[in-house]
Design a protein around this motif. Sequence first.
Motif, PDB file in Angstrom:
ATOM      1  N   ASP A   1       0.793  -1.227   0.000  1.00 21.89           N
ATOM      2  CA  ASP A   1       0.000   0.000   0.000  1.00 21.89           C
ATOM      3  C   ASP A   1       0.827   1.280   0.000  1.00 21.89           C
ATOM      4  O   ASP A   1       0.314   2.339   0.279  1.00 21.89           O
ATOM      5  CB  ASP A   1      -0.926  -0.007   1.208  1.00 21.89           C
ATOM      6  N   ALA A   2       2.089   1.202  -0.278  1.00 18.81           N
ATOM      7  CA  ALA A   2       3.019   2.342  -0.322  1.00 18.81           C
ATOM      8  C   ALA A   2       3.414   2.831   1.066  1.00 18.81           C
ATOM      9  O   ALA A   2       4.321   3.629   1.179  1.00 18.81           O
ATOM     10  CB  ALA A   2       2.489   3.489  -1.165  1.00 18.81           C
ATOM     11  N   ALA A   3       2.772   2.363   2.119  1.00 18.35           N
ATOM     12  CA  ALA A   3       3.192   2.744   3.462  1.00 18.35           C
ATOM     13  C   ALA A   3       4.397   1.908   3.898  1.00 18.35           C
ATOM     14  O   ALA A   3       5.351   2.417   4.462  1.00 18.35           O
ATOM     15  CB  ALA A   3       2.042   2.564   4.453  1.00 18.35           C
ATOM     16  N   GLU A   4       4.351   0.610   3.603  1.00 14.41           N
ATOM     17  CA  GLU A   4       5.420  -0.288   4.003  1.00 14.41           C
ATOM     18  C   GLU A   4       6.361  -0.626   2.852  1.00 14.41           C
ATOM     19  O   GLU A   4       7.528  -0.909   3.051  1.00 14.41           O
ATOM     20  CB  GLU A   4       4.812  -1.575   4.569  1.00 14.41           C
ATOM     21  N   PHE A   5       5.837  -0.593   1.642  1.00 15.43           N
ATOM     22  CA  PHE A   5       6.611  -0.908   0.444  1.00 15.43           C
ATOM     23  C   PHE A   5       6.400   0.211  -0.569  1.00 15.43           C
ATOM     24  O   PHE A   5       5.334   0.812  -0.607  1.00 15.43           O
ATOM     25  CB  PHE A   5       6.147  -2.231  -0.171  1.00 15.43           C
ATOM     26  N   PRO A   6       7.377   0.468  -1.420  1.00 17.56           N
ATOM     27  CA  PRO A   6       7.184   1.494  -2.449  1.00 17.56           C
ATOM     28  C   PRO A   6       5.984   1.139  -3.340  1.00 17.56           C
ATOM     29  O   PRO A   6       5.758  -0.025  -3.655  1.00 17.56           O
ATOM     30  CB  PRO A   6       8.488   1.451  -3.255  1.00 17.56           C
ATOM     31  N   ALA A   7       5.225   2.135  -3.732  1.00 13.90           N
ATOM     32  CA  ALA A   7       4.031   1.909  -4.560  1.00 13.90           C
ATOM     33  C   ALA A   7       4.302   1.067  -5.805  1.00 13.90           C
ATOM     34  O   ALA A   7       3.474   0.231  -6.162  1.00 13.90           O
ATOM     35  CB  ALA A   7       3.405   3.248  -4.936  1.00 13.90           C
ATOM     36  N   PRO A   8       5.444   1.217  -6.470  1.00 11.97           N
ATOM     37  CA  PRO A   8       5.679   0.399  -7.659  1.00 11.97           C
ATOM     38  C   PRO A   8       5.793  -1.099  -7.375  1.00 11.97           C
ATOM     39  O   PRO A   8       5.779  -1.903  -8.292  1.00 11.97           O
ATOM     40  CB  PRO A   8       7.004   0.923  -8.220  1.00 11.97           C
ATOM     41  N   CYS A   9       5.917  -1.481  -6.110  1.00  9.18           N
ATOM     42  CA  CYS A   9       6.040  -2.899  -5.765  1.00  9.18           C
ATOM     43  C   CYS A   9       4.707  -3.636  -5.785  1.00  9.18           C
ATOM     44  O   CYS A   9       4.673  -4.834  -5.525  1.00  9.18           O
ATOM     45  CB  CYS A   9       6.669  -3.061  -4.387  1.00  9.18           C
ATOM     46  N   LEU A  10       3.618  -2.967  -6.078  1.00 11.15           N
ATOM     47  CA  LEU A  10       2.322  -3.626  -6.129  1.00 11.15           C
ATOM     48  C   LEU A  10       2.277  -4.550  -7.346  1.00 11.15           C
ATOM     49  O   LEU A  10       2.283  -4.083  -8.484  1.00 11.15           O
ATOM     50  CB  LEU A  10       1.208  -2.579  -6.224  1.00 11.15           C
ATOM     51  N   PRO A  11       2.259  -5.872  -7.134  1.00 10.94           N
ATOM     52  CA  PRO A  11       2.154  -6.780  -8.277  1.00 10.94           C
ATOM     53  C   PRO A  11       0.830  -6.550  -9.010  1.00 10.94           C
ATOM     54  O   PRO A  11      -0.230  -6.419  -8.383  1.00 10.94           O
ATOM     55  CB  PRO A  11       2.190  -8.172  -7.641  1.00 10.94           C
ATOM     56  N   THR A  12       0.898  -6.455 -10.323  1.00 11.49           N
ATOM     57  CA  THR A  12      -0.294  -6.210 -11.126  1.00 11.49           C
ATOM     58  C   THR A  12      -0.321  -7.131 -12.337  1.00 11.49           C
ATOM     59  O   THR A  12       0.721  -7.523 -12.869  1.00 11.49           O
ATOM     60  CB  THR A  12      -0.355  -4.752 -11.622  1.00 11.49           C
ATOM     61  N   LEU A  13      -1.520  -7.451 -12.743  1.00  8.61           N
ATOM     62  CA  LEU A  13      -1.755  -8.209 -13.966  1.00  8.61           C
ATOM     63  C   LEU A  13      -2.536  -7.321 -14.914  1.00  8.61           C
ATOM     64  O   LEU A  13      -3.557  -6.740 -14.520  1.00  8.61           O
ATOM     65  CB  LEU A  13      -2.577  -9.467 -13.662  1.00  8.61           C
ATOM     66  N   TYR A  14      -2.048  -7.195 -16.123  1.00  9.14           N
ATOM     67  CA  TYR A  14      -2.710  -6.386 -17.140  1.00  9.14           C
ATOM     68  C   TYR A  14      -3.254  -7.283 -18.240  1.00  9.14           C
ATOM     69  O   TYR A  14      -2.536  -8.142 -18.757  1.00  9.14           O
ATOM     70  CB  TYR A  14      -1.717  -5.403 -17.781  1.00  9.14           C
ATOM     71  N   LEU A  15      -4.496  -7.061 -18.595  1.00  9.76           N
ATOM     72  CA  LEU A  15      -5.126  -7.681 -19.764  1.00  9.76           C
ATOM     73  C   LEU A  15      -5.408  -6.528 -20.712  1.00  9.76           C
ATOM     74  O   LEU A  15      -6.195  -5.627 -20.387  1.00  9.76           O
ATOM     75  CB  LEU A  15      -6.422  -8.389 -19.357  1.00  9.76           C
ATOM     76  N   THR A  16      -4.709  -6.500 -21.848  1.00 11.45           N
ATOM     77  CA  THR A  16      -4.825  -5.374 -22.769  1.00 11.45           C
ATOM     78  C   THR A  16      -5.091  -5.837 -24.186  1.00 11.45           C
ATOM     79  O   THR A  16      -4.702  -6.938 -24.579  1.00 11.45           O
ATOM     80  CB  THR A  16      -3.539  -4.518 -22.774  1.00 11.45           C
ATOM     81  N   HIS A  17      -5.753  -4.976 -24.928  1.00 14.05           N
ATOM     82  CA  HIS A  17      -5.993  -5.208 -26.349  1.00 14.05           C
ATOM     83  C   HIS A  17      -4.875  -4.509 -27.088  1.00 14.05           C
ATOM     84  O   HIS A  17      -4.814  -3.288 -27.129  1.00 14.05           O
ATOM     85  CB  HIS A  17      -7.353  -4.629 -26.740  1.00 14.05           C
ATOM     86  N   GLY A  18      -3.955  -5.294 -27.621  1.00 15.54           N
ATOM     87  CA  GLY A  18      -2.745  -4.724 -28.189  1.00 15.54           C
ATOM     88  C   GLY A  18      -1.660  -4.697 -27.138  1.00 15.54           C
ATOM     89  O   GLY A  18      -1.931  -4.611 -25.941  1.00 15.54           O
ATOM     90  N   ARG A  19      -0.423  -4.818 -27.563  1.00 18.00           N
ATOM     91  CA  ARG A  19       0.711  -4.861 -26.630  1.00 18.00           C
ATOM     92  C   ARG A  19       0.915  -3.503 -25.979  1.00 18.00           C
ATOM     93  O   ARG A  19       0.860  -2.475 -26.641  1.00 18.00           O
ATOM     94  CB  ARG A  19       1.974  -5.274 -27.373  1.00 18.00           C
ATOM     95  N   ARG A  20       1.179  -3.533 -24.669  1.00 21.30           N
ATOM     96  CA  ARG A  20       1.509  -2.295 -23.959  1.00 21.30           C
ATOM     97  C   ARG A  20       2.914  -1.874 -24.364  1.00 21.30           C
ATOM     98  O   ARG A  20       3.826  -2.676 -24.328  1.00 21.30           O
ATOM     99  CB  ARG A  20       1.471  -2.516 -22.450  1.00 21.30           C
ATOM    100  N   THR A  21       3.069  -0.615 -24.707  1.00 22.30           N
ATOM    101  CA  THR A  21       4.387  -0.123 -25.104  1.00 22.30           C
ATOM    102  C   THR A  21       5.038   0.696 -24.004  1.00 22.30           C
ATOM    103  O   THR A  21       6.169   1.098 -24.136  1.00 22.30           O
ATOM    104  CB  THR A  21       4.294   0.724 -26.385  1.00 22.30           C
ATOM    105  N   ARG A  22       4.305   0.937 -22.944  1.00 27.91           N
ATOM    106  CA  ARG A  22       4.853   1.657 -21.799  1.00 27.91           C
ATOM    107  C   ARG A  22       4.529   0.877 -20.541  1.00 27.91           C
ATOM    108  O   ARG A  22       3.698  -0.004 -20.528  1.00 27.91           O
ATOM    109  CB  ARG A  22       4.277   3.061 -21.704  1.00 27.91           C
TER     110      ARG A  22
END
Length: 137
Positions: free
Chosen positions: A32-53
Amino acid sequence: MDELTDLPDAWNVWSRGDDGRLVLAYRPDVFDAAEFPAPCLPTLYLTHGRRTRRPGRNPTDTTGASDWFVTLYLEPDVTLDEHDRYPTREEALERTVELAQAFDDGEIDYRELYQVPRERYFERLDELTGRGDAVAE
């Protein structure tokens, strides 16, 4: 309607796009960014077309193709190096749920994805995914 009935409780729907995109977050109560940096949140993306960023920036999808992509991010620059590409959203959604379950069950070796390890972060992920005993062996 998404068939997310088999989604592990540890994963939450973070956002849904009108175009079918879906973002899932792993244990935002812990990462939650309090104990770990916000970028450490594991995420799964389902996208139409490849993510370029990467997450956290404005994504630009290449939607010339009709393919759907599934990507697991541990951080913006740390991804599971699998090329999960599917011809339909239904197939991609099925893979998204399978990958969420595999992660939650401790079947994904996230330590191997890092060049610079975050030991405290790994210890917490090990605890949450039940990998603690497997790593100690």
